[in-house]
Design a protein around this motif. Structure first.
Motif, PDB file in Angstrom:
ATOM      1  N   GLY A 166      -3.541  12.539   4.705  1.00  0.00           N
ATOM      2  CA  GLY A 166      -4.764  12.516   5.498  1.00  0.00           C
ATOM      3  C   GLY A 166      -5.926  12.096   4.634  1.00  0.00           C
ATOM      4  N   ASP A 167      -7.128  12.365   5.066  1.00  0.00           N
ATOM      5  CA  ASP A 167      -8.325  11.967   4.333  1.00  0.00           C
ATOM      6  C   ASP A 167      -8.497  12.865   3.100  1.00  0.00           C
ATOM      7  OD1 ASP A 167     -10.714  11.036   3.428  1.00  0.00           O
ATOM      8  OD2 ASP A 167     -11.853  11.463   5.241  1.00  0.00           O
ATOM      9  N   ILE A 203       0.857   4.000  -3.152  1.00  0.00           N
ATOM     10  CA  ILE A 203       1.046   5.085  -2.195  1.00  0.00           C
ATOM     11  C   ILE A 203       1.168   4.517  -0.783  1.00  0.00           C
ATOM     12  CG2 ILE A 203      -1.472   5.442  -2.122  1.00  0.00           C
ATOM     13  CD1 ILE A 203      -0.834   8.433  -1.550  1.00  0.00           C
ATOM     14  N   ASP A 204       2.154   5.026  -0.039  1.00  0.00           N
ATOM     15  CA  ASP A 204       2.408   4.591   1.336  1.00  0.00           C
ATOM     16  C   ASP A 204       2.340   5.817   2.248  1.00  0.00           C
ATOM     17  OD1 ASP A 204       3.174   3.387   3.653  1.00  0.00           O
ATOM     18  OD2 ASP A 204       5.029   2.497   2.885  1.00  0.00           O
ATOM     19  N   THR A 205       1.152   6.110   2.758  1.00  0.00           N
ATOM     20  CA  THR A 205       0.923   7.210   3.695  1.00  0.00           C
ATOM     21  C   THR A 205      -0.214   6.813   4.626  1.00  0.00           C
ATOM     22  OG1 THR A 205      -0.818   8.352   2.430  1.00  0.00           O
ATOM     23  CG2 THR A 205       1.455   8.879   1.862  1.00  0.00           C
ATOM     24  N   CYS A 206      -0.494   7.647   5.595  1.00  0.00           N
ATOM     25  CA  CYS A 206      -1.688   7.458   6.409  1.00  0.00           C
ATOM     26  C   CYS A 206      -2.927   7.752   5.560  1.00  0.00           C
ATOM     27  CB  CYS A 206      -1.648   8.373   7.628  1.00  0.00           C
ATOM     28  SG  CYS A 206      -0.310   8.019   8.781  1.00  0.00           S
ATOM     29  N   GLN A 207      -3.983   6.962   5.759  1.00  0.00           N
ATOM     30  CA  GLN A 207      -5.252   7.116   5.030  1.00  0.00           C
ATOM     31  C   GLN A 207      -5.015   7.151   3.513  1.00  0.00           C
ATOM     32  OE1 GLN A 207      -8.371   9.380   7.036  1.00  0.00           O
ATOM     33  NE2 GLN A 207      -6.791  10.404   8.254  1.00  0.00           N
ATOM     34  N   ALA A 208      -4.100   6.311   3.060  1.00  0.00           N
ATOM     35  CA  ALA A 208      -3.643   6.365   1.670  1.00  0.00           C
ATOM     36  C   ALA A 208      -4.745   6.065   0.660  1.00  0.00           C
ATOM     37  CB  ALA A 208      -2.480   5.386   1.486  1.00  0.00           C
TER      38      ALA A 208
END
Length: 354
Positions: A166-167, A203-208
């Motif tokens: 997340g953020d 990094i491969d995530t949401c809001q990375a």
């Protein structure tokens, strides 16, 4: 009159002291920077690959990290210099219709689990504490060597993270999280301890992109699959498995790496452009202000491959190798080899204990 002169003398002393401290601090910083530049050189490569999620529906995150693992190992980084952290074992999950395999493509083109995957942290060992201990080299005395990141001032380190974020945070197994400030402080400890030459953070995530916003240590190049406020999306579903099997950014990164070999001249600058928004849907973020070199002049193998320092010798050397070595007893002055009797003892003489 005397008190005014005394106050003036004290004020002048403070001014001189302040100026000297400022010049000393500046000189110290310059000396430290020059020392850091002159003492560091690239001599070895390491990789830290982390899947932070659990559960069957997160199959794609295991495929993500194993895809990068396969690439760096194929390009020459040995398992002894790869730290692999996988939170769940999808290969042996009872819902896996193809036991002992993990595919990152619906056509089952590449089994990224392979025959020789060495997992260093598995299951509930994948925690924020263990990850930070790994980076900062703060372990209990009982920790085995295989679980340590044994880097030095000449080490280039690839750090790859995948999971749910997340953020400003990245979740670990839906039970805890690491913040971007904690990660930045861990990297600073690594720099102060001279545990790296350069870091490529991926990094491969949401809001990375929020995870690299707080970085303040030198020689770090960072790339993220999505900007703050954006989701990082998966690529496609395998109907036989029933879940998404790889994320978009890692899919296109792997497509690029599959066309790289150990002698490749492809650069990090090219790699940073592997997933434009028209195919990634999210916007890939890059931070390079802390990095000292031009990414377009940095080889991809500086982080994803193995460095093999060699020395070319132009002179020739002659060696004489004896064809036969004769063994003679020293206690007997004159005898023939045919009279010598040799007796061999067993590797483990168990009969002596009967």
């Amino acid at each position: 009159m005397f008190s005014e002169l005394k106050q003036l003398a004290v004020l002048c002393s403070l001014i001189v002291l302040t100026i000297s401290l400022q010049s000393a601090s500046a000189n110290d910083l310059e000396v430290f920077d020059e020392f850091a530049k002159s003492s560091s050189s690239h001599t070895n490569n390491w990789a830290v690959l982390v899947d932070t999620s659990r559960f069957w529906f997160n199959y794609r995150h295991v495929a993500n990290v194993l895809s990068i693992y396969r690439s760096v190992k194929r390009l020459g980084i040995p398992d002894s210099q790869i730290i692999l952290m996988v939170a769940d074992d999808m290969a042996c999950n009872p819902r896996n219709p193809r036991p002992a395999t993990v595919f990152n493509n619906a056509n089952q083109h590449i089994n990224v689990y392979g025959d020789d995957v060495e997992v260093d942290y598995r299951g509930y060992e994948v925690t924020v504490e263990n990850f930070v201990r790994l980076l900062t080299n703060r372990f209990p005395s009982s920790t085995p060597r295989s679980k340590k990141l044994l880097t030095d001032p000449g080490s280039n380190i690839l750090i790859y993270l995948t999971g749910h974020g997340g953020d400003g945070f990245l979740k670990f197994q839906d039970s805890e999280e690491i913040t971007n400030q904690e990660l930045a402080d861990a990297f600073e400890q690594m720099w102060q301890k001279r545990r790296y030459n350069e870091i490529f953070f991926m990094i491969d995530t949401c809001q990375a992109a929020s995870m690299y916003e707080k970085f303040y240590s030198p020689n770090i190049l960072a790339v993220a699959s999505s900007l703050v406020g954006e989701d990082s999306l998966s690529h496609h579903v395998d109907p036989a498995i029933g879940v998404y099997i790889i994320d978009r950014y890692t899919y296109y990164a792997l497509e690029f790496l599959e066309n790289v070999d150990a002698e490749s001249q492809r650069t990090i600058g090219e790699f940073l452009k592997v997933c434009p928004k028209r195919v990634c849907i999210s916007t890939v973020g890059v931070r390079k202000d802390l990095f000292q070199r031009d990414p377009n002049k940095v080889l991809i193998t500086d982080f994803f491959g193995s460095i093999r320092p060699i020395e070319i010798i132009t002179e020739t050397e002659n060696f004489t190798v004896p064809l036969k070595i004769e063994a003679k007893p020293q206690s007997i002055e004159s005898c023939d080899d045919s009279t010598i009797k040799y007796e061999f003892y067993e590797q483990f003489p168990s009969k002596l204990f009967n």
